[in-house]
Every structure is written in structure tokens, then in C-alpha cells.
Design an enzyme around this catalytic site. Structure first.
Site, PDB file in Angstrom:
ATOM      1  N   CYS A   2     -10.214  76.223 -55.306  1.00 14.25           N
ATOM      2  CA  CYS A   2      -9.966  75.745 -53.955  1.00 14.25           C
ATOM      3  C   CYS A   2      -8.479  75.503 -53.750  1.00 14.25           C
ATOM      4  O   CYS A   2      -7.657  75.729 -54.616  1.00 14.25           O
ATOM      5  CB  CYS A   2     -10.722  74.431 -53.715  1.00 14.25           C
ATOM      6  SG  CYS A   2     -12.477  74.499 -54.125  1.00 14.25           S
ATOM      7  N   ASP A 100     -19.668  69.867 -59.802  1.00 10.45           N
ATOM      8  CA  ASP A 100     -18.763  69.210 -60.736  1.00 10.45           C
ATOM      9  C   ASP A 100     -17.863  68.213 -60.022  1.00 10.45           C
ATOM     10  O   ASP A 100     -17.352  67.267 -60.643  1.00 10.45           O
ATOM     11  CB  ASP A 100     -17.936  70.226 -61.520  1.00 10.45           C
ATOM     12  CG  ASP A 100     -17.227  71.253 -60.650  1.00 10.45           C
ATOM     13  OD1 ASP A 100     -17.479  71.287 -59.426  1.00 10.45           O
ATOM     14  OD2 ASP A 100     -16.430  72.031 -61.189  1.00 10.45           O
ATOM     15  N   ILE A 291      -6.773  98.309 -64.288  1.00 12.07           N
ATOM     16  CA  ILE A 291      -5.984  99.225 -63.467  1.00 12.07           C
ATOM     17  C   ILE A 291      -5.318 100.236 -64.391  1.00 12.07           C
ATOM     18  O   ILE A 291      -4.934  99.926 -65.517  1.00 12.07           O
ATOM     19  CB  ILE A 291      -4.935  98.514 -62.595  1.00 12.07           C
ATOM     20  CG1 ILE A 291      -4.029  97.612 -63.428  1.00 12.07           C
ATOM     21  CG2 ILE A 291      -5.586  97.745 -61.478  1.00 12.07           C
ATOM     22  CD1 ILE A 291      -2.875  97.050 -62.626  1.00 12.07           C
ATOM     23  N   SER A 363     -10.036  85.893 -68.041  1.00  4.90           N
ATOM     24  CA  SER A 363      -8.867  86.630 -68.512  1.00  4.90           C
ATOM     25  C   SER A 363      -8.563  86.242 -69.954  1.00  4.90           C
ATOM     26  O   SER A 363      -9.079  85.251 -70.467  1.00  4.90           O
ATOM     27  CB  SER A 363      -7.647  86.342 -67.624  1.00  4.90           C
ATOM     28  OG  SER A 363      -6.986  85.167 -68.053  1.00  4.90           O
ATOM     29  N   GLY A 364      -7.678  87.006 -70.579  1.00  2.00           N
ATOM     30  CA  GLY A 364      -7.276  86.726 -71.960  1.00  2.00           C
ATOM     31  C   GLY A 364      -5.953  86.004 -72.066  1.00  2.00           C
ATOM     32  O   GLY A 364      -5.375  85.930 -73.156  1.00  2.00           O
TER      33      GLY A 364
END
EC number: 6.3.5.4
Length: 634
Positions: A2, A100, A291, A363-364
Site C-alpha cells: 500500500c 495482518d 525479460i 524476488s532473489g
């Protein structure tokens, strides 16, 4: 995920202008396009833009307790909220939602400021407690979620998820912080807690701030730090086995969502490991996004496809033109302050692609800082090994002059490019590392800045940022220390900033399981000798993943997102560079030595020097200035 904003009267209970609060909130509409609301009472205003991810039906904010005297706005995700909800219910708290956010409300009621120690996740939180007449704010331990704030001359305290929300308030002073400018041209971003404006700040990762009505605003208070406390001796095999278990558990904790969820897959070690863990934890095929580049020198899609095939993912690839420079002005608007990481371009594109398929992507990010994966760690340790064998007085006396007078030879074979090495050997570890990561060296910044601007700096150096963090570091071990410096500067200031703004521009939530604080704490206790071993970065992580990933994924040369800046500036962006660097906007600031800007342009265009990184840094500063002038009050 948010966007949050707020206005708080530190002097009493003046009325909050709802129209102003709404304008501030709407600057962040992209962060939460699903819903938005504001709340005001005398002295307090909250705004929230919602991207619905958990409890889609009843998780609206601002959210209050049943009595209506404790309210919260919150950006992020609390991954252990179900466990906390059960604990709080045992304490007698009644829950009206399954979100949460409500967990945070009751956690504050139960534990006060200590509630942040119970939260596992990424968060930027503001809590208003009418009973105690306090506003409590906190930012997650690693700085995954942003939090900007300012105390205005009027006594109003304002905050938001992005700097643009603060800029929407007419009372925000817009004076440029000269120290932030020096920092930017060294690091390529403005490191926490500074912003580009002297009158506003970022809440640093792992810090909280409690503001009481009628009292001066205190300095933020640190509630967490990376411990770097070594574990008891364990074998390499045991460490690899436990690391795999802990990575899997961290990934599992990040899979809670009521919307489509997937992952970025670059073909590198970190993103591939996250996807491998996800595949073993879900019944459905993992949605993965990559990509590709039309220039093979920049393309890793073949490796991403290899992992996708191994785990049977629903893999989506789009090809991006390496001449994707049309985003330059878009980036200046996204980041709100000067930001010079050119990999923001492909990051923006992969987020754009992912949002077509999912609302949440893992993601890593964080693997390199956690496990010593950057090539610069190897260089820094090699330099430090030489330093340790030579007395400091001799190093400064011999290597200092060599570094000063040895010619800079970008055109020469690497073995002859010794200027940077000589300079680094003359310094201590922190100063050497700072100069190794700086986009523009001290000497180059001395030429870049005008004499007038250098006088305004009053001796301040961007190195001071790292010096302060090093002085507070819980470790003096060389590799751990430079990892710690990155976790305090590069990780939140560059990597996490890049991903947050690029993802939120597309209303995409990105989660980073390798930065789960429990995992970070445990990894920090591993011996540095198994993080960087025999010149192999992330050694123990790669060992832990050998059962999950092919050898050529784990041990190929690290590539990363890159764009061809040097050729852009000699080709399609040549005129843009000339207009920006030699035009009136930069000249009017009084910051720059115009002759050196002209020299950079001429030497880069001719091919005598590669000034692509410094030129991009100046170009993005100029783009920021134009955006600033467009939005500045009359």
C-alpha cells in the site's frame, strides 16, 4: 502492499485539512489502486491507498480497535500474523477481520513499542494512540518498505511512503541538502536517513520513532541490527544443509496471499533458488517472469528458461530492446530524488511484465549482501590481505603518491589499470571499500563541483556515511564489516529502493524472502570463510543449492541487469547529454564546474575516456531538477 500518508500536530489539536490530506494520499494512487480512504480528527490525519493482497473483503485502512482510540496505517506484509493473532486472542483480544493490519493494532495494545520485535515481515507503520497521545512509527529491519517524514516549521509532522506525498504539502521546505548532493555523486543514491531535501528524512531500517504531543520530536531509536555473532563451529556440510532448510522456510513464510502469486526469474543463483524452493512448496506450477534482451551480451533468458523447464513453471518472457532509454524522465518521476542505478530500466520492465500475470512476486534480492556474492567483496579482501602485510605509514607514503600520479587507463588491459588499486592500498578497509564502490571518486567529485559548492560542504565527505556505520558495526571482521556497510547503504538506498518504486509503479507487490530477518540473523553468524572461499562468492549458498540447481546456473560468471550506457551517450542520447550537461539548468545551480562537465562530454564522445557512469549520474540529477522545477510552488 500500500501507500500511507499522515499529518500529526505535535503542538496540540489543530484541525487537519482533509482536502490536503487527500491530495497527499492521491500522489501515491499507483501504490494502491484497489481502494483508498482518509481519516481525520483534531490533530491527526491518516491516508491510505490499498493494493488488496490479504483479506480482500475487510482489510481496509485506516483501521482502529473496537474502542476507536488506537488506529493504524500500514504498508507491507506481516508473515507471522496468523500466529500472532492466535497469541493475541489467547490474551483476550477480539478480531473482526482476518487481516495482518488488525494484528498490528492489537499488538500495540498488548506490547506497546515492543510490538515491533514480534513482527516478521516488511513494514512501514504509523500508529495513533489517543489514550497516550502518541504517534508511533516503525520501519522494517532491512528497509524493504520506505518511510519518509518531516517536521514542518508549523509544528506539523508529516509522513508518507514516497517523497512525493510530502512534497504535496505546501509547508514542506524544498531546500536541497548539500550533503545529500555530495552523497549522491559518490553512491548514486541518497543514503538513509537523508533525503535530497534538508527538511525531510527517511526513517532508517530497523528504527522506530515515538512522537508525543507537546514534546520535542526525538531522534529515531534503533530496535534491531544485524548481529554478526558467530555460531558454534559447524561443518561445511552441516552449514549447507541447514542453510537450505532455512531458505525453504523463509520462502514458505512469504507465500501467504489471496491473489495470484509468482516470482522473478533472472537465471541467477538467488532468483533460481527462490523458484526452486517455491516449486517444492506449492501444488500448482509457479508463475515465473523474465525479460530477454535483443543484445545477447546483456541477455540471461537462456538460463532462466533452463530453471523454468527444470521445475515446470508457467514461464513468461518478453524481449526488451537494449535501447530502452525512453524511461529516463519516467524514472525521475518515480524516485522523487536523484537516483542513478541504470538497472532501474530493466527492473521497471520486468515488474511491468510480472503485473500482467500476478499481483505478488517473490524476488532473489539480498542474496549478494547476505552471502558475499558481489565481485567487489573479492577485490576488497584481496586488497585488505595486501594492506595487512604493510605498515599503514608505509602504505600511505608509497601507495598514496603512486595512486595520485599513476595515469587512469580505462583503455589499457586490466593488469595495467593500477591507479584505483594503488589508491585503495593507501587507505584503510572502510575508505578503500568506499572508493571501490563510488561512482565518482573523491578526485573526480573535486573536479565536478564548483569552488562555491565545495565551500558550502564545509569539509563534509560522503565517506562519513560509511565511517558512521562502521563505528556502530557489531563486527570488525573485514568481510563481515563490508557486508554490514552494504546492508546499511547500498541495499536499502539502491537495491530495495529500485525494486519498491519500480514494482509499485505497476501496483505489484514484491517480497524478498532472502531478507527475512530470521534468515539474515542466522546467515550473519556463518563463518566468513565459507561465504567467500577460494574466490567464490556465495560459496556455502551454492553448495546448499547443488541438489536443486544445475552446475552452470550456480557457478557461471555473475552477469546482472545492465544497459549499454556508453554507446547510448555516443549515439542516440548524444544530443540529450549535451543539452542536459551543458545546458542552463545545471549551470544555474552553482553546484558544478562547467568546464569539467564539458570535458566529460567531449572525452566520452571521442572515445578517449569512458565517462558513462558519471554522465548517467549527472543526467539523472538534471532530470530530477527539471521535475523539481515543474512541481515547485510559485
Amino acid at each position: 502492499m500500500c501507500g500511507i500518508v499522515g499529518i500529526f500536530d505535535t503542538r496540540g489539536a489543530r484541525e487537519i485539512d482533509p482536502a490536503l490530506l487527500k491530495r497527499m494520499n492521491e500522489t501515491q494512487h499507483h501504490r494502491g489502486p484497489d481502494e483508498g480512504d482518509i481519516y481525520t480528527e483534531p490533530g491527526v490525519g491518516f491516508g491510505h491507498r490499498r493494493l488488496s493482497v490479504i483479506d480482500l473483503a475487510s482489510g481496509q485502512q485506516p483501521m482502529f480497535n473496537a474502542a476507536g482510540d488506537v488506529g493504524v496505517v500500514f504498508n507491507g506484509e506481516i508473515y507471522n500474523y496468523r500466529e500472532l493473532t492466535a497469541e493475541l486472542q489467547q490474551l483476550g483480544y477480539q478480531f473482526r477481520t482476518k487481516s495482518d493490519t488488525e494484528t498490528i493494532v492489537h499488538a500495540w495494545e498488548a506490547w506497546g513499542e515492543d510490538c515491533v520485535h514480534r513482527l516478521r515481515g516488511m513494514f512501514a507503520i504509523a500508529i495513533w494512540d489517543r489514550r497516550k497521545q502518541v504517534m508511533f512509527m516503525a520501519r522494517d529491519r532491512m528497509g524493504i518498505k520506505p518511510f519518509f517524514y518531516a517536521l514542518l516549521p508549523s509544528g506539523m509532522f508529516i509522513f508518507g511512503s514516497e517523497l512525493k506525498s510530502l512534497r504535496a504539502h505546501p509547508g514542506l521546505p524544498r531546500e536541497i541538502d548539500v550533503r545529500a548532493v555530495e552523497d549522491y555523486f559518490a553512491y548514486g543514491y541518497v543514503p538513509e536517513p537523508k533525503t535530497i531535501y534538508a527538511g525531510s528524512r527517511k526513517l532508517a531500517p530497523g528504527y522506530s520513532l515515538l512522537v508525543r504531543i507537546g514534546q520535542p520530536v526525538p531522534e529515531p531509536k534503533q530496535f534491531w541490527d544485524v548481529p554478526f555473532k558467530l555460531h558454534e563451529k559447524m561443518t561445511e556440510q552441516d552449514a549447507a544443509g541447514e542453510l537450505a532448510v532455512r531458505v525453504r522456510e523463509a520462502v514458505q513464510s512469504h507465500l501467504k496471499a489471496d491473489v495470484p502469486l509468482g516470482a522473478f526469474l533472472s537465471g541467477g543463483v538467488d532468483s533460481s533458488a527462490v523458484v526452486a524452493m517455491m516449486a517444492g512448496l506449492t501444488d500448482e506450477p509457479v508463475n515465473t517472469c523474465s525479460i530477454a534482451f535483443n543484445d545477447k551480451a546483456f541477455d540471461e533468458s537462456e538460463y532462466a528458461g533452463q530453471v523454468a523447464r527444470q521445475y515446470g513453471t508457467n514461464h513468461h518472457v518478453e524481449t526488451v530492446d537494449t535501447d530502452d532509454y525512453a524511461l529516463l524522465d519516467t524514472l525521475a518521476g518515480l524516485y522523487d530524488e536523484p537516483y542513478a542505478d541504470s538497472s532501474a530500466i530493466p527492473t521497471y520492465r520486468v515488474c511491468q511484465l510480472a503485473r500482467k500475470r500476478v499481483t505478488v512476486a517473490l524476488s532473489g534480492d539480498g542474496g549478494d549482501e547476505n552471502l558475499a556474492g558481489y565481485r567487489r567483496y573479492r577485490f576488497a579482501m584481496a586488497e585488505d590481505a595486501v594492506r595487512s602485510k604493510i605498515p599503514q605509514a608505509l602504505r600511505r607514503g608509497v601507495f598514496g603518491p603512486l595512486g595520485k600520479y599513476y595515469p587512469k587507463a580505462d583503455w589499457a588491459p586490466r593488469v595495467l589499470r593500477a591507479k584505483t588499486t594503488f589508491e585503495a592500498l593507501a587507505r584503510d578497509l572502510v575508505e578503500g571499500y568506499f572508493h571501490g564502490v563510488s561512482i565518482m571518486s573523491d578526485a573526480m567529485r573535486a573536479r565536478l563541483f564548483s569552488e562555491q559548492f565545495k565551500r558550502r560542504l564545509q569539509g563534509y565527505r560522503a565517506l562519513d556515511v560509511m565511517r558512521e556505520h562502521a563505528a556502530a558495526a557489531p563486527t570488525g571482521e573485514p568481510l563481515s564489516l563490508i557486508q554490514y556497510l552494504d546492508m546499511k547503504t547500498y541495499l536499502p538506498g539502491d537495491i530495495l529502493t529500485k525494486v519498491d518504486r519500480a514494482s509499485m509503479a505497476h501496483a505489484l507487490e514484491v517480497r524478498v524472502p532472502l531478507l527475512d530477518h530470521l534468515l539474515v540473523e542466522w546467515i550473519s553468524g556463518l563463518s566468513p570463510s565459507i561465504k567467500l572461499k577460494g574466490g567464490e562468492g556465495k560459496y556455502i549458498f551454492k553448495k546448499s543449492m547443488e541438489h536443486y540447481l544445475p552446475h552452470d546456473i550456480l557457478y557461471r560468471k555473475k552477469q546482472g541487469f545492465a544497459v549499454p550506457l556508453a554507446s547510448w551517450f555516443r549515439g542516440p542520447l548524444r544530443q540529450r547529454v549535451r543539452e542536459a550537461l551543458l545546458g542552463p539548468a545545471l549551470a544555474a545551480t552553482g553546484i558544478f564546474d562547467q568546464a569539467f562537465l564539458a570535458e566529460m562530454v567531449e572525452q566520452h564522445e571521442s572515445g578517449r575516456r569512458d565517462y558513462s557512469a558519471p554522465i548517467w549520474t549527472v543526467l539523472m540529477f538534471e532530470a530530477f531538477l527539471r521535475k523539481e522545477l515543474e512541481g515547485a510552488p510559485a
